[in-house]
Design an enzyme around this catalytic site. Structure first.
Site, PDB file in Angstrom:
ATOM      1  N   PHE A   1       0.773  -1.141   0.088  1.00  0.00           N
ATOM      2  CA  PHE A   1      -0.074  -0.053   0.005  1.00  0.00           C
ATOM      3  C   PHE A   1       0.787   1.247   0.047  1.00  0.00           C
ATOM      4  CE2 PHE A   1      -1.650   2.717   3.548  1.00  0.00           C
ATOM      5  CZ  PHE A   1      -2.240   3.429   2.697  1.00  0.00           C
TER       6      PHE A   1
ATOM      7  N   ASP B   1       9.191  -7.280  -3.807  1.00  0.00           N
ATOM      8  CA  ASP B   1       8.046  -7.482  -3.161  1.00  0.00           C
ATOM      9  C   ASP B   1       7.527  -9.037  -3.185  1.00  0.00           C
ATOM     10  OD1 ASP B   1       5.454  -5.331  -2.179  1.00  0.00           O
ATOM     11  OD2 ASP B   1       5.024  -7.570  -2.067  1.00  0.00           O
TER      12      ASP B   1
ATOM     13  N   GLY C   1       1.630  -7.560  -0.021  1.00  0.00           N
ATOM     14  CA  GLY C   1       1.424  -6.600  -1.378  1.00  0.00           C
ATOM     15  C   GLY C   1       0.671  -6.964  -2.407  1.00  0.00           C
TER      16      GLY C   1
ATOM     17  N   TYR D   1       5.245  -7.225  17.748  1.00  0.00           N
ATOM     18  CA  TYR D   1       5.459  -6.006  16.651  1.00  0.00           C
ATOM     19  C   TYR D   1       6.367  -5.049  16.923  1.00  0.00           C
ATOM     20  CZ  TYR D   1       4.478  -3.075  12.634  1.00  0.00           C
ATOM     21  OH  TYR D   1       4.518  -2.186  11.459  1.00  0.00           O
TER      22      TYR D   1
END
Ligand code: UDP
Length: 325
Positions: A11, A31, A36, A149
């Site tokens: 994005f 990618d 994606g 995270y």
């Protein structure tokens, strides 16, 4: 100027690729299409200055060639989205830490400037807003996977700062605060694409917790413009920057706004965190950035306000529906 964007079909990566192509740069993207999508860069593929390698950044021989061929690196490839992180903590930790290790090792081998994308999750559940770059972090226990995270991104930051300090590598870190806009998918948990799609389908709008948690949403074009400015600013090297927006809104209010702007008949339902994510899930009550450092160093000021952001996202999903996507 040749640039490498890791996560270039994501994005944010796809918007950055577009901006840099418009600036006349040669853009190489890598990618693995885990989050994606080819669709994100479909409109760029006709441009002879756009190149895409569908490959993981953990493939060191491919990365070695790309890094050696490019002048600078924008490192965006990562596992993102709270839902994905809670469901796939192993993948999150490995991808974020090992991926950044590869990027920094190769950047150091070829002496390339590198911008590392980090996150406001770094601040954890601190409520001492607005957050300044040098504020303390407040995190929950390791038994709650959400915090993996924040920790994986903190290791990325430590490593980038260490390469700068010890080896003089030109590293820059940007911490993003709830970036939103067209092409963001709701599949991994992000609230705006999710609520907009629910509203357009007249399905219940799922507000988690009591809906009083506050977020500040930043339009993706403000973010990619800031990334490009940071990259070209020598004073930014070896520094960390918040990039976001200071206009906060409670998620319950956001749902009301989306309902009104779409003219939806949806009802708004409150869903406990335990059901939405996992038992004992901890959320941040409030997250607001202090932007004075980015403003001072690169003149950063977010331009697009929440109402305009929502209009553009709604328009995007309406078009997607018309095109049957
Ligand atoms: N959220 C929500 N409904 C959804 C998805 C998310 O109420 O369908 C909440 C989420 O719990 C958080 C906020 O919206 O409090 C922002 O979530 P998002 O995943 O977009 O970003 P976060 O701030 O968690 O990184």
């Amino acid at each position: 100027m040749k640039v490498l964007i890791t996560g270039g079909a994501g994005f944010i990566g796809s918007h950055l690729a577009e901006l840099l192509l418009n600036k006349g740069q040669e853009v190489y993207c890598i990618d693995d299409l885990s989050t994606g999508r080819l669709q994100n860069v479909h409109h760029l593929r006709q441009n002879p200055r756009f190149h895409l390698a569908v490959e993981t950044i953990l493939n060191e021989s491919v990365m070695d060639r790309l890094v050696s061929d490019c002048d600078v690196i924008y490192h965006l490839a990562a596992a993102v989205g709270v839902e994905l992180i809670v469901k796939s903590p192993v993948e999150t930790i490995q991808r974020n830490i090992l991926g950044t290790d590869v990027v920094l090792r190769l950047a150091n081998r070829y002496l390339r400037r590198v911008l590392i994308t980090s996150t406001s999750e770094i601040y954890g559940k601190s409520e001492a807003t607005p957050f300044r770059e040098d504020d303390d972090r407040v995190l929950g226990p390791t038994t709650k996977s959400r915090w993996s995270y924040s920790c994986s991104k903190a290791i990325d930051e430590f490593l980038a700062l260490a390469y700068h300090k010890e080896k003089n590598l030109q590293t820059i870190i940007m911490r993003l605060f709830n970036t939103v806009g067209p092409r963001q998918t709701g599949r991994y948990g992000m609230v705006i694409p999710r609520l907009v799609q629910q509203a357009l389908k007249n399905q219940p709008l799922t507000v988690y917790g009591d809906g009083k948690q506050v977020r500040c949403f930043t339009y993706v074009q403000d973010v990619v413009a800031a990334a490009a400015r940071l990259m070209e600013t020598p004073k930014a090297i070896g520094q960390v920057f918040n990039i976001g927006n200071t206009e906060g809104i409670a998620i319950g209010e956001l749902a009301e706004k989306i309902k009104a702007l779409t003219g939806s008949k949806s009802e708004i339902v409150l869903i406990p965190y335990d059901k939405a994510y996992e038992e004992g899930f901890e959320d941040m009550r409030i997250r607001v950035p202090d932007l004075s450092k980015a403003n001072r160093v690169i003149g950063y000021e977010p331009k697009v306000k929440l109402d305009e952001i929502l209009k553009r996202v709604i328009e995007y999903f309406r078009q997607q529906e018309e095109e049957g996507r």
